[in-house]
Enzyme design. Structure first.
Site, PDB file in Angstrom:
ATOM      1  CE  LYS A 289      -4.299   1.496   2.117  1.00 14.06           C
ATOM      2  NZ  LYS A 289      -5.406   1.143   2.991  1.00 14.06           N
ATOM      3  CD  GLU A 378     -19.258  -2.626   8.696  1.00 16.00           C
ATOM      4  OE1 GLU A 378     -19.390  -3.686   8.042  1.00 16.00           O
ATOM      5  OE2 GLU A 378     -18.368  -1.789   8.446  1.00 16.00           O
ATOM      6  NE  ARG A 406     -22.262  -3.932   3.931  1.00 12.73           N
ATOM      7  CZ  ARG A 406     -21.193  -4.127   3.254  1.00 12.73           C
ATOM      8  NH1 ARG A 406     -20.166  -4.685   3.820  1.00 12.73           N
ATOM      9  NH2 ARG A 406     -21.150  -3.794   2.005  1.00 12.73           N
TER      10      ARG A 406
HETATM   11  C1  LIG Z   1     -18.889  -1.630   5.074  1.00 15.18           C
HETATM   12  C2  LIG Z   1     -17.664  -0.777   5.194  1.00 15.18           C
HETATM   13  N1  LIG Z   1     -17.019  -0.714   6.378  1.00 15.18           N
HETATM   14  C3  LIG Z   1     -15.921   0.067   6.500  1.00 15.18           C
HETATM   15  C4  LIG Z   1     -15.450   0.778   5.435  1.00 15.18           C
HETATM   16  C5  LIG Z   1     -14.292   1.719   5.605  1.00 15.18           C
HETATM   17  N2  LIG Z   1     -13.123   1.290   4.799  1.00 15.18           N
HETATM   18  C6  LIG Z   1     -12.832   1.870   3.633  1.00 15.18           C
HETATM   19  S1  LIG Z   1     -11.465   1.238   2.924  1.00 15.18           S
HETATM   20  C7  LIG Z   1     -11.255   0.171   4.187  1.00 15.18           C
HETATM   21  C8  LIG Z   1     -10.091  -0.752   4.179  1.00 15.18           C
HETATM   22  C9  LIG Z   1     -10.120  -1.661   3.012  1.00 15.18           C
HETATM   23  O1  LIG Z   1      -8.999  -2.484   3.059  1.00 15.18           O
HETATM   24  P1  LIG Z   1      -8.612  -3.319   1.786  1.00 15.18           P
HETATM   25  O2  LIG Z   1      -9.828  -3.908   1.192  1.00 15.18           O
HETATM   26  O3  LIG Z   1      -7.543  -4.263   2.170  1.00 15.18           O
HETATM   27  O4  LIG Z   1      -8.090  -2.244   0.767  1.00 15.18           O
HETATM   28  P2  LIG Z   1      -6.734  -1.369   0.848  1.00 15.18           P
HETATM   29  O5  LIG Z   1      -7.144  -0.020   1.358  1.00 15.18           O
HETATM   30  O6  LIG Z   1      -5.774  -2.058   1.748  1.00 15.18           O
HETATM   31  O7  LIG Z   1      -6.265  -1.315  -0.554  1.00 15.18           O
HETATM   32  C10 LIG Z   1     -12.230   0.336   5.167  1.00 15.18           C
HETATM   33  C11 LIG Z   1     -12.307  -0.404   6.423  1.00 15.18           C
HETATM   34  C12 LIG Z   1     -16.163   0.682   4.235  1.00 15.18           C
HETATM   35  N3  LIG Z   1     -15.789   1.371   3.153  1.00 15.18           N
HETATM   36  N4  LIG Z   1     -17.235  -0.103   4.137  1.00 15.18           N
END
Ligand SMILES: Cc1ncc(C[n+]2csc(CCOP(=O)(O)OP(=O)(O)O)c2C)c(N)n1
Length: 646
Positions: A289, A378, A406
């Site tokens: 990342k 969630e 959710r």
């Molecule tokens: C239902 C939901 N919960 C929390 C989030 C907040 N959120 C946005 S990006 C993220 C992390 C995603 O991690 P990953 O899929 O590994 O992608 P990366 O950012 O590491 O590329 C979170 C928790 C969200 N977008 N949707």
């Protein structure tokens, strides 16, 4: 202001240009230019950062290999899709990303036909891509490809597993690309993460994979039957050597990888191969990342969405005002839960993957055994909290208002039905700003207040938030929901001594004679300013902060309707079913007759922009509240005058 693209990138307006004009040997340089462009724009304009840098190679490779938009890419969450936007006709507008009336920060169907599915909430990509793949199959289209691109963080959610479970038994062209960078926003958590690390580092496993790949390469020259043979050989070797089967394979997905997600030419070769393999399959790629911007690689959470920064020095640009500033509501939550938990050892904290976003990380640091990051889950967060409540603990379950959507069934079925003492802290309630419609916390007042047993509260300032949290844990009131917005409060000196609040009691903030304004939550500060401005119009407006939408303060409402025949309600939440609706219901139930205007989020999708722009757009910023009060009073005066002349 348009940002300059490099010499290769500037030749690409749409992916067809990429496929037609670029040799495979051009792709590393093009990827570098794409990264540079993202760094240029995001440093100056803000937005999500590290995730898009991490998938620059993948983005180029996907559009190079697949015939987009006919072949369909579904980005999970979508915060990593900036490169995709830039390659798909939006480079010249990319500087308007997340700006009011500009491009959305997430893929959006109405914005581009390359955006196959609207996203913002995580873990929807596998289900959506599977639906598209089944759609194509039912229309006898066996060629079309459907690709879900999902991070290891998003893979932790139940919905991702639901999609895999179903996808494994549908004979459809579905490719899941698992972008494994070991990060969610904060470091990724849970057993799946450990499993992914295990298969990544297991030397035996990787040796076998390499052999199988080589074999596949040789066999594929012998025609389609050879693929079936290859599959059998691969499975046989795997079963023999690995002893235990691969998790994804056990769900009928053919598993490929792990491979280096930063080698664009290799990615292209692998994706080309996978294109020819029908059925559900998963490609596991390893990425960093923030790749290509060393500070972001080192501090990935900070650079998830850093705000504006100097791209040369990496200094994050913060305007530091001279006066002490009020804290963010999330930090008031983070510090207060620790203070409370120090005195009450039953208190625990829960967050679904938002330790930094909710500031529960303060508690996770101070009392690691009492605070849980459960992954992007969630539903689980709510039921897990319910379970802890049955064991006598007092969980503060902190979920962004929009993500709470959710877990609605869990709130109703697991918490409210059993009247369990779970305290929900709903952050980012109301219009959330630049993240836009997927992230606005528009509905919680409405969806919480119709649930029996649920107390629904919203603080007007930091002190009220502290006192609501204090009150909620002081006695077993059953389910208790406290909502507050994104951003700062209004009290620089916020650490006031705790006071127990009376459940269902509001307060008169300001007396007045001509009109009453009723507000709930932080938006009451805008209403307060409006009452002050109304003095200039010779209008004396009273302001009541309801504090609780449920139970609603009936005594206070009797006072209001006994005295005023013109009333305005203001809430940073949907008008349908929210606080204003509760007041209307009270008015009807008690036979009051007043002119009542409800201000709040109207019944339409509210796009992105700054919070203040959006409050104005929805007519409940200070100026709009003032205007609404003047209009209501003038209407009254006009109708009196009309009657006099009639
Ligand atoms: C239902 C939901 N919960 C929390 C989030 C907040 N959120 C946005 S990006 C993220 C992390 C995603 O991690 P990953 O899929 O590994 O992608 P990366 O950012 O590491 O590329 C979170 C928790 C969200 N977008 N949707």
């Amino acid at each position: 202001m348009e940002f300059k693209a490099g010499k290769l990138l500037s030749q690409i307006d749409i992916p067809e240009d990429l496929r037609a004009k670029m040799q495979i040997s051009d792709l590393p340089e093009l990827t570098q230019e794409l990264r540079d462009f993202i760094i240029d724009v995001v440093s100056a304009k803000g937005g999500h950062f590290a995730a898009s840098l991490g998938v620059a190679e993948l983005t180029v490779a996907l559009h190079y290999v697949f015939n987009t938009p006919h072949d369909q890419l579904v980005w999970d969450v979508g915060h990593q899709a900036y490169g995709h936007k830039i390659l798909t006709g939006r480079r010249k507008k990319f500087h308007t990303n997340r700006v009011f009336e500009g491009l959305s920060g997430f893929p959006k169907r109405s914005e581009s036909h390359y955006d196959t599915f609207g996203v913002g909430h995580s873990s929807t990509s596998i289900s959506a891509a599977l639906g598209m793949a089944v759609g194509a199959r039912l229309q006898n289209d066996r060629e079309r490809q459907h690709i879900a691109i999902i991070g290891d963080g998003a893979m932790t959610a139940g919905m991702a597993f639901e999609g895999l479970n179903h996808g494994g038994v549908e004979d459809s062209n579905l490719l899941v690309v698992l972008n494994d960078n070991c990060m969610s926003i904060d470091p990724n958590v849970g057993a799946l993460k450990e499993y992914l690390t295990d298969i990544t580092t297991s030397q035996t496993y990787n040796k076998v994979k390499d052999e199988v790949w080589t074999l596949l390469g040789k066999i594929s020259k012998f025609g389609p039957n050879a693929q079936a043979i290859a599959q059998k050989v691969e499975n046989a070797i795997k079963t023999a050597v690995l002893k235990q089967s691969n998790f994804f394979e056990s769900l009928n997905f053919r598993y490929f990888g792990p491979i280096d997600g930063h080698n664009v030419t290799h990615l292209v070769e692998v994706l080309k191969d996978l294109k020819d393999i029908p059925g559900p399959k998963i490609l596991h790629i390893l990425t960093t990342k923030g790749k290509g911007y060393s500070l972001a690689e080192k501090e990935q959470t900070k650079w998830h969405a850093p705000g504006l920064f100097n791209k040369e020095t990496g200094e994050i640009i913060k305007i530091t005002p001279k006066d002490p500033q009020p804290p963010r509501y999330q930090d008031v939550f983070g510090h207060t839960i620790v203070e409370l938990a120090e005195k009450n050892d039953k208190i625990v904290g829960v967050t679904p993957a938002m330790p930094s976003g909710s500031s529960l990380n303060i508690m996770m640091k101070a009392m690691p055994k009492k605070a849980f990051d459960v992954g992007i889950a969630e539903q689980h967060a709510v039921t897990f909290s319910a379970g802890m409540a049955t064991a006598g603990l007092i969980p503060f379950c902190n979920i962004y208002s929009s993500f709470m959507q959710r877990a609605y069934d869990q709130v109703v079925h697991d918490v409210a039905l059993q009247n369990l003492h779970v305290i929900f802290c709903l952050d980012r309630a109301g219009l959330a700003g630049a993240d836009g419609p997927t992230h606005h916390g528009a509905y919680d007042l409405a969806f919480m207040r119709c649930i029996p047993n649920m107390i629904v509260a919203a603080p007007m300032n930091e002190e009220e938030l502290r006192n609501m949290m204090y009150t909620a844990q002081a006695e077993n009131y059953g389910p208790f929901s406290i909502r507050y917005p994104r951003g700062q409060g209004v009290m620089p000196q916020w650490k006031t001594p705790f006071k127990k609040l009376k459940i269902g009691k509001g307060q008169k903030v300001r007396s007045g004679e001509d009109i009453a304004i009723l507000s709930i939550g932080h938006i009451g500060n805008y209403a307060l300013k409006a009452t002050q401005a109304l003095e200039e119009d010779n209008i004396s407006a009273a302001l009541y902060d309801l504090r609780f939408v449920k139970p609603i303060d009936e005594l206070l409402l009797h006072e209001v309707f006994g005295k005023f025949d013109k009333v305005i309600t203001v809430e940073d939440g949907c008008i349908q079913g929210g606080m204003g609706s509760a007041v209307l219901e009270f008015m009807a139930d008690h036979g009051y007759h007043a002119q009542l205007v409800r201000l709040g989020i109207p019944d339409r999708i509210i796009e992105h922009g700054s919070q203040d722009e959006l409050y104005a757009d929805c007519n409940y910023d200070t100026a709009s509240i003032r205007k609404a009060a003047k209009k209501l009073l003038n209407e009254g005066r006009e109708s009196k005058a009309e009657k006099a002349f009639a």
